[in-house]
Write an enzyme that holds these catalytic residues in place. Structure first.
Site, PDB file in Angstrom:
ATOM      1  N   ASP A 177     -25.605   4.906 -50.479  1.00 56.46           N
ATOM      2  CA  ASP A 177     -25.413   3.468 -50.692  1.00 56.46           C
ATOM      3  C   ASP A 177     -25.713   2.739 -49.379  1.00 56.46           C
ATOM      4  O   ASP A 177     -24.894   1.984 -48.870  1.00 56.46           O
ATOM      5  CB  ASP A 177     -23.978   3.182 -51.169  1.00 56.46           C
ATOM      6  CG  ASP A 177     -23.745   1.689 -51.412  1.00 56.46           C
ATOM      7  OD1 ASP A 177     -24.742   0.946 -51.535  1.00 56.46           O
ATOM      8  OD2 ASP A 177     -22.572   1.265 -51.472  1.00 56.46           O
ATOM      9  N   ASP A 224     -15.870  -5.180 -45.418  1.00 56.33           N
ATOM     10  CA  ASP A 224     -16.658  -5.007 -46.636  1.00 56.33           C
ATOM     11  C   ASP A 224     -15.757  -4.937 -47.866  1.00 56.33           C
ATOM     12  O   ASP A 224     -14.697  -4.304 -47.836  1.00 56.33           O
ATOM     13  CB  ASP A 224     -17.447  -3.696 -46.484  1.00 56.33           C
ATOM     14  CG  ASP A 224     -18.240  -3.326 -47.710  1.00 56.33           C
ATOM     15  OD1 ASP A 224     -19.283  -3.950 -47.943  1.00 56.33           O
ATOM     16  OD2 ASP A 224     -17.814  -2.410 -48.440  1.00 56.33           O
ATOM     17  N   GLU A 278      -4.798  -2.093 -56.101  1.00 56.47           N
ATOM     18  CA  GLU A 278      -4.925  -2.363 -57.528  1.00 56.47           C
ATOM     19  C   GLU A 278      -3.521  -2.321 -58.125  1.00 56.47           C
ATOM     20  O   GLU A 278      -2.602  -1.758 -57.535  1.00 56.47           O
ATOM     21  CB  GLU A 278      -5.878  -1.405 -58.253  1.00 56.47           C
ATOM     22  CG  GLU A 278      -5.978   0.024 -57.742  1.00 56.47           C
ATOM     23  CD  GLU A 278      -6.789   0.172 -56.456  1.00 56.47           C
ATOM     24  OE1 GLU A 278      -6.413   1.042 -55.660  1.00 56.47           O
ATOM     25  OE2 GLU A 278      -7.761  -0.578 -56.256  1.00 56.47           O
ATOM     26  N   GLU A 280     -15.857 -10.220 -46.685  1.00 56.17           N
ATOM     27  CA  GLU A 280     -16.857 -10.216 -47.742  1.00 56.17           C
ATOM     28  C   GLU A 280     -16.094 -10.266 -49.064  1.00 56.17           C
ATOM     29  O   GLU A 280     -15.654  -9.236 -49.583  1.00 56.17           O
ATOM     30  CB  GLU A 280     -17.744  -8.957 -47.718  1.00 56.17           C
ATOM     31  CG  GLU A 280     -18.885  -9.076 -48.711  1.00 56.17           C
ATOM     32  CD  GLU A 280     -19.215  -7.818 -49.519  1.00 56.17           C
ATOM     33  OE1 GLU A 280     -20.216  -7.832 -50.257  1.00 56.17           O
ATOM     34  OE2 GLU A 280     -18.467  -6.831 -49.452  1.00 56.17           O
TER      35      GLU A 280
HETATM   36  C1  GLC Z   1     -20.534  -4.279 -50.263  1.00 56.79           C
HETATM   37  C2  GLC Z   1     -21.877  -4.073 -49.595  1.00 56.79           C
HETATM   38  C3  GLC Z   1     -22.798  -3.338 -50.524  1.00 56.79           C
HETATM   39  C4  GLC Z   1     -22.166  -2.016 -50.918  1.00 56.79           C
HETATM   40  C5  GLC Z   1     -20.761  -2.241 -51.486  1.00 56.79           C
HETATM   41  C6  GLC Z   1     -20.035  -0.958 -51.629  1.00 56.79           C
HETATM   42  O1  GLC Z   1     -20.620  -5.137 -51.335  1.00 56.79           O
HETATM   43  O2  GLC Z   1     -22.409  -5.308 -49.185  1.00 56.79           O
HETATM   44  O3  GLC Z   1     -24.048  -3.120 -49.955  1.00 56.79           O
HETATM   45  O4  GLC Z   1     -22.962  -1.374 -51.867  1.00 56.79           O
HETATM   46  O5  GLC Z   1     -19.982  -3.045 -50.634  1.00 56.79           O
HETATM   47  O6  GLC Z   1     -19.704  -0.453 -50.374  1.00 56.79           O
END
Ligand code: GLC
Ligand code: CA
Length: 570
Positions: free
Chosen positions: A73, A213, A220, A255
């Site tokens: 990822d 992130d 949860e 984020e």
């Molecule tokens: C965030 C990142 C993305 C990633 C996800 C899971 O949304 O920006 O790229 O796939 O987290 O870690």
């Protein structure tokens, strides 16, 4: 290519609110420059390009994960939070990057996917093998896959459940993202302690900030939807308190891909703050909507909403990043319209969004690229550029998932776009060779040679923005206009008596999303008689009328940044 040093802002190093006036640049280590011809970018390569970034006017780099990872990822699947991926270099080279950036008055923000790990992480390996051991409770295990029914699936293209069966432990584990990314169990105090230790580890190495992130998803609960649960906010307050106490001046960036009223919660309160910054997910898709619908009303609406945020809070504004252009924060009707305009080929879609770069999204229209950047650099908050967008790089929708817009940076018209001297077949991803965006024409070297190139234009806007502290520090107030295609707002800053001595300034920003020229009347009550001066060329515009209105004519997709008041300083 050689770059001369740009103007430095005095005293930036001492400014605890540096992030409010900084211009950020997201750069993936893997994608920027390969120093040792193995086909992958690396720290040494990034260090060698700091002069370019400094020339461009960048104040801070956001570097997506570079930790040990199986890279399933893009590195957001971390196998060890304290070491770096060998193909990117060594920890010493990372430290050198921090030092070399700081020498240039540039800051380093790293990216920490704290919600989950890779299934290759030692913690998960131990957790699955030894339920009674020290890591037994590090992940969210269950005998059924039926817990948390209210929690939606995020990666709808690849996952059909948030639970996966582990044949070793013979239990299900919870995952918000890919099934190879098990979620950590934040109910476990040892997980929270381990998280604080990771933050300390990197802050001790001198990083200036951390992007948190996927931050809404830490905790949860049976009743909740697993997004911004009260316990998640509580833990964030704890992280922030530690940072304020032990690492003042470093920033936390959220984020949180959520609605405005939910995103603001990640700033916390004046007394109990959480993150210093949060990405502005609601505003971003509305910029793209306005560009095609020729209607600014949705932008006017979100920008007019007011939310109480702590005085140190700042938005991170962006047009694109390493993920798909997410359409989660728009209504179904708008989403369908945007798919129609921007993702007419099904290959361009990904999850609930569009996996394309900025220039192809805007059909390579220079007017649209300028309008979008003018907004990016004048909205309330700090702008985040995505590497390559400053030269209008293209994408490759034939690559899987979000790799479409993670291809090598295009430096020159030479082999591998000057990114690497490896055999072209060895590159981590091929360079863009499409007709319109072929690296032989879209590259840094060629754009440096053209004074009117997009690159030079973007650099100029960045420097104009930096000359006016109101963009970073001022308030934003949306104004009424008589034209649905026009967005107008004032940025107002009363000046400060700090050591930076910023002077007060009011800037009027006007944008037309119409696909032909328009004339608009703007309500500037309170500014009767004020003169307007263009921030770029200094030209004097008609004064605001005695009735408090100003009429302006705007060319197709045109914009103005106008200083209101006395003639600006030369
Ligand atoms: C965030 C990142 C993305 C990633 C996800 C899971 O949304 O920006 O790229 O796939 O987290 O870690
Ligand atoms: Ca390399």
């Amino acid at each position: 290519m050689t770059f001369t040093a740009p103007i430095q802002l005095p005293g930036l190093a001492l400014d605890t609110q540096w992030y409010k006036r900084a211009v950020f640049y997201e750069v993936m280590v893997r994608s920027f420059y390969d120093s040792n011809a193995d086909g992958s970018g690396d720290f040494a390569g990034l260090i060698s390009k700091l002069d370019y970034l400094q020339w461009l006017g960048i104040d801070a780099l956001w570097i997506p994960p570079f930790y040990n990872s199986p890279l399933r990822d893009g590195g957001y699947d971390v196998a060890d939070f304290s070491s770096v991926l060998p193909e990117f270099g060594t920890l010493d080279e990372f430290k050198e990057l921090v030092t070399k950036a700081h020498e240039r008055n540039m800051r380093i923000v790293i990216d920490y996917p704290l919600n989950h790990t890779s299934d290759q992480h030692e913690w998960f390996q131990q957790s699955r093998q030894d339920p009674e051991g020290p890591y037994g409770d590090f992940y969210v295990w269950s005998d059924t896959d039926e817990k948390y029914p209210n929690i939606r699936i995020i990666f709808v293209d690849t996952e059909d459940s948030n639970w996966a069966f582990d044949p070793v432990r013979r239990q299900y584990y919870f995952h918000r993202f890919f099934s190879h990314q098990p979620d950590l169990n934040f109910e476990n105090p040892a997980v929270r302690e381990a998280t604080l230790n990771v933050v300390r580890h990197w802050m001790d190495l001198g990083v200036d900030g951390i992007r948190l992130d996927a931050i809404p998803y830490l905790f949860e609960s049976e009743e909740g939807n697993g997004e911004g649960e009260p316990k998640t906010h509580e833990f964030l307050k704890e992280i922030r308190a530690m940072v304020d106490r032990d690492y003042p001046g470093r920033v936390l960036i959220a984020e949180a891909n959520q609605w405005p009223s939910e995103v603001v919660e990640f700033f916390g309160t004046e007394d109990e703050p959480e993150c210093h910054m949060a990405f502005d997910f609601p505003v971003m898709p509305r910029i793209f909507y306005a560009l095609r619908s020729q209607n600014a009303s949705e932008l006017v609406r979100v920008l007019s909403e007011t939310h109480e945020v702590p005085s140190a809070a700042a938005w991170g504004v962006f047009l694109r990043n390493h993920d798909e252009l997410t359409l989660e924060m728009v209504s179904e009707e708008y989403r369908q319209a945007m798919y129609g305009w921007y993702a007419y080929d099904p290959r361009m879609r990904s999850n609930v969004g569009i996996r394309r770069r900025l220039a192809p999204l805007l059909d390579n229209s220079r007017a649209e690229l300028e309008l979008a950047h003018a907004l990016l650099f004048s909205l309330e908050g700090s702008p985040f550029l995505y590497y390559g967008d400053e030269i209008g790089m293209g994408d490759n929708i034939w690559l899987p998932d979000r790799d479409a817009s993670r291809t090598p940076m295009q430096w020159t018209p030479d082999r591998n776009a000057g990114f690497s001297s490896a055999d072209p077949g060895k590159l981590y991803l091929p360079v863009v060779q499409s007709l319109a965006y072929n690296y032989t024409s879209i590259n840094v070297e060629a754009q440096l040679a053209q004074s009117r190139s997009l690159l030079n234009w973007v650099r100029n806007v960045i420097h104009v923005r930096k000359g006016h502290p109101t963009f970073g520090l001022g308030t934003l107030r949306v104004l009424e206009t008589n034209h649905e295609s026009v967005l107008a707002f004032v940025r107002e800053y009363p000046g400060s008596s700090t050591q930076f001595g910023d002077s007060a300034e009011t800037v009027l920003c006007v944008f037309s999303f119409a696909h032909s020229p328009v004339s608009a009347r703007i309500d500037l009550t309170g500014f009767e008689g004020a003169t307007a001066f263009d921030l770029f060329g200094g030209a004097e515009f008609p004064a605001v009328g005695a009735d408090g209105t100003l009429s302006l004519t705007l060319g197709t997709q045109g914009f103005y940044w106008l200083h209101l008041g006395d003639a600006p300083r030369a």
